[in-house]
Design a protein around this motif. Sequence first.
Motif, PDB file in Angstrom:
ATOM      1  N   LEU A 107       0.869  -1.169   0.000  1.00 52.65           N
ATOM      2  CA  LEU A 107       0.000   0.000   0.000  1.00 52.65           C
ATOM      3  C   LEU A 107       0.910   1.224   0.000  1.00 52.65           C
ATOM      4  O   LEU A 107       1.827   1.315   0.822  1.00 52.65           O
ATOM      5  N   ILE A 108       0.701   2.155  -0.911  1.00 53.44           N
ATOM      6  CA  ILE A 108       1.489   3.384  -0.930  1.00 53.44           C
ATOM      7  C   ILE A 108       0.829   4.398  -0.005  1.00 53.44           C
ATOM      8  O   ILE A 108      -0.333   4.755  -0.194  1.00 53.44           O
ATOM      9  N   ASP A 109       1.577   4.850   0.997  1.00 57.48           N
ATOM     10  CA  ASP A 109       1.029   5.761   2.003  1.00 57.48           C
ATOM     11  C   ASP A 109       2.023   6.887   2.265  1.00 57.48           C
ATOM     12  O   ASP A 109       3.009   6.707   2.977  1.00 57.48           O
ATOM     13  N   SER A 110       1.741   8.056   1.689  1.00 47.91           N
ATOM     14  CA  SER A 110       2.639   9.202   1.872  1.00 47.91           C
ATOM     15  C   SER A 110       2.574   9.737   3.303  1.00 47.91           C
ATOM     16  O   SER A 110       3.403  10.550   3.705  1.00 47.91           O
ATOM     17  N   GLY A 111       1.588   9.283   4.079  1.00 46.61           N
ATOM     18  CA  GLY A 111       1.490   9.708   5.473  1.00 46.61           C
ATOM     19  C   GLY A 111       2.377   8.895   6.394  1.00 46.61           C
ATOM     20  O   GLY A 111       2.544   9.241   7.571  1.00 46.61           O
ATOM     21  N   ALA A 112       2.955   7.820   5.872  1.00 50.38           N
ATOM     22  CA  ALA A 112       3.854   6.981   6.668  1.00 50.38           C
ATOM     23  C   ALA A 112       5.289   7.456   6.457  1.00 50.38           C
ATOM     24  O   ALA A 112       5.743   7.604   5.322  1.00 50.38           O
ATOM     25  N   SER A 113       6.011   7.684   7.533  1.00 52.73           N
ATOM     26  CA  SER A 113       7.371   8.200   7.405  1.00 52.73           C
ATOM     27  C   SER A 113       8.360   7.124   6.974  1.00 52.73           C
ATOM     28  O   SER A 113       9.369   7.416   6.341  1.00 52.73           O
ATOM     29  N   VAL A 114       8.066   5.866   7.302  1.00 51.48           N
ATOM     30  CA  VAL A 114       8.991   4.779   6.996  1.00 51.48           C
ATOM     31  C   VAL A 114       8.226   3.608   6.381  1.00 51.48           C
ATOM     32  O   VAL A 114       7.043   3.414   6.656  1.00 51.48           O
ATOM     33  N   THR A 115       8.906   2.853   5.560  1.00 52.79           N
ATOM     34  CA  THR A 115       8.311   1.658   4.952  1.00 52.79           C
ATOM     35  C   THR A 115       8.132   0.589   6.029  1.00 52.79           C
ATOM     36  O   THR A 115       9.051   0.305   6.795  1.00 52.79           O
ATOM     37  N   ALA A 116       6.920   0.028   6.086  1.00 55.61           N
ATOM     38  CA  ALA A 116       6.569  -0.914   7.146  1.00 55.61           C
ATOM     39  C   ALA A 116       6.164  -2.252   6.542  1.00 55.61           C
ATOM     40  O   ALA A 116       5.445  -2.299   5.544  1.00 55.61           O
ATOM     41  N   LEU A 117       6.604  -3.336   7.175  1.00 51.89           N
ATOM     42  CA  LEU A 117       6.349  -4.677   6.664  1.00 51.89           C
ATOM     43  C   LEU A 117       5.652  -5.538   7.698  1.00 51.89           C
ATOM     44  O   LEU A 117       5.892  -5.419   8.899  1.00 51.89           O
ATOM     45  N   SER A 118       4.808  -6.434   7.199  1.00 51.47           N
ATOM     46  CA  SER A 118       4.202  -7.436   8.061  1.00 51.47           C
ATOM     47  C   SER A 118       5.264  -8.471   8.418  1.00 51.47           C
ATOM     48  O   SER A 118       6.283  -8.605   7.723  1.00 51.47           O
ATOM     49  N   GLU A 119       5.029  -9.213   9.486  1.00 44.13           N
ATOM     50  CA  GLU A 119       5.977 -10.255   9.874  1.00 44.13           C
ATOM     51  C   GLU A 119       6.083 -11.328   8.788  1.00 44.13           C
ATOM     52  O   GLU A 119       7.164 -11.857   8.523  1.00 44.13           O
ATOM     53  N   GLY A 120       4.939 -11.632   8.143  1.00 41.12           N
ATOM     54  CA  GLY A 120       4.935 -12.648   7.095  1.00 41.12           C
ATOM     55  C   GLY A 120       5.796 -12.252   5.913  1.00 41.12           C
ATOM     56  O   GLY A 120       6.566 -13.069   5.387  1.00 41.12           O
ATOM     57  N   GLN A 139       3.540   5.824  16.100  1.00 42.03           N
ATOM     58  CA  GLN A 139       2.165   6.298  16.154  1.00 42.03           C
ATOM     59  C   GLN A 139       1.503   6.011  14.811  1.00 42.03           C
ATOM     60  O   GLN A 139       1.956   6.497  13.770  1.00 42.03           O
ATOM     61  N   THR A 140       0.449   5.196  14.809  1.00 44.62           N
ATOM     62  CA  THR A 140      -0.271   4.872  13.578  1.00 44.62           C
ATOM     63  C   THR A 140      -1.716   5.329  13.697  1.00 44.62           C
ATOM     64  O   THR A 140      -2.132   5.850  14.729  1.00 44.62           O
ATOM     65  N   GLY A 143      -3.383   3.878  16.627  1.00 47.68           N
ATOM     66  CA  GLY A 143      -2.752   4.102  17.922  1.00 47.68           C
ATOM     67  C   GLY A 143      -1.277   3.729  17.907  1.00 47.68           C
ATOM     68  O   GLY A 143      -0.683   3.504  16.853  1.00 47.68           O
ATOM     69  N   GLN A 144      -0.675   3.652  19.082  1.00 44.69           N
ATOM     70  CA  GLN A 144       0.742   3.337  19.189  1.00 44.69           C
ATOM     71  C   GLN A 144       0.988   1.845  19.030  1.00 44.69           C
ATOM     72  O   GLN A 144       0.242   1.019  19.554  1.00 44.69           O
ATOM     73  N   VAL A 145       2.028   1.508  18.275  1.00 43.44           N
ATOM     74  CA  VAL A 145       2.428   0.106  18.103  1.00 43.44           C
ATOM     75  C   VAL A 145       3.936   0.013  18.275  1.00 43.44           C
ATOM     76  O   VAL A 145       4.661   0.993  18.098  1.00 43.44           O
ATOM     77  N   GLU A 146       4.402  -1.164  18.635  1.00 42.79           N
ATOM     78  CA  GLU A 146       5.832  -1.421  18.754  1.00 42.79           C
ATOM     79  C   GLU A 146       6.319  -2.127  17.498  1.00 42.79           C
ATOM     80  O   GLU A 146       5.651  -3.033  16.986  1.00 42.79           O
ATOM     81  N   ALA A 147       7.465  -1.704  17.001  1.00 46.26           N
ATOM     82  CA  ALA A 147       8.023  -2.304  15.791  1.00 46.26           C
ATOM     83  C   ALA A 147       9.531  -2.436  15.939  1.00 46.26           C
ATOM     84  O   ALA A 147      10.160  -1.728  16.728  1.00 46.26           O
TER      85      ALA A 147
END
Length: 201
Positions: A107-120, A139-140, A143-147
């Motif tokens: 998913l292309i998301d210009s609101g996300a500061s960093v590229t994020a991946l699922s564990e799979g 902060q997503t 809400g807040q998540v740990e990565a």
Amino acid sequence: MELSTDQAMGSLWYILALILVGSALIGRRMRLGSLLGMLLAWVVIFCVVLTLFSYRRELGMVKDRVQSEVTGTPNQQTEGQALRIAISSDGHYWVDGALNGTPTRFLIDSGASVTALSEGAAKAAGLNVDATGIPMVMQTANGQVEAHRASVATLSLGPIRASDLPVVVSPAFGEINVIGMNMLSRLKSWGVQNGEMVLTP
């Protein structure tokens, strides 16, 4: 433990739905056997509707993929060195790419500061994720998540290729992989033209 506003509204919706169905069944004054059969049918219908609603994003992706196969019109096309991506039925821009050569949907998301991946996706691509290290708090929209931090040797989107791209990995992302600004900022240009997302390396 206090419920969030979304959780409270969700619980209220379930209660109101049960009251509505229950009052409709009681008002008919049916025999117990028929009443239980009708109640079971309503429970099944409710579960099916809830499941479809919960997986609406994934179903939208399947619909777009099937539609592109049937019509012969792919949702992304290479034009010169640029990649043009059609908007999906859910109003977002999804693109098929590869992580270290492993096919991956983003998913292309210009609101996300960093590229994020699922564990799979991270596991399939053979990423070395240090799950024992101190996680970063993000902060997503949910809400807040740990990565945990990691790095991708190669990330490809059609003709576009990035090397040594920092990413974050978390089970909180579910099955969604997101192209963030740290990838988009490496491009010569990116933006929406005539309803299509255009990425130029």
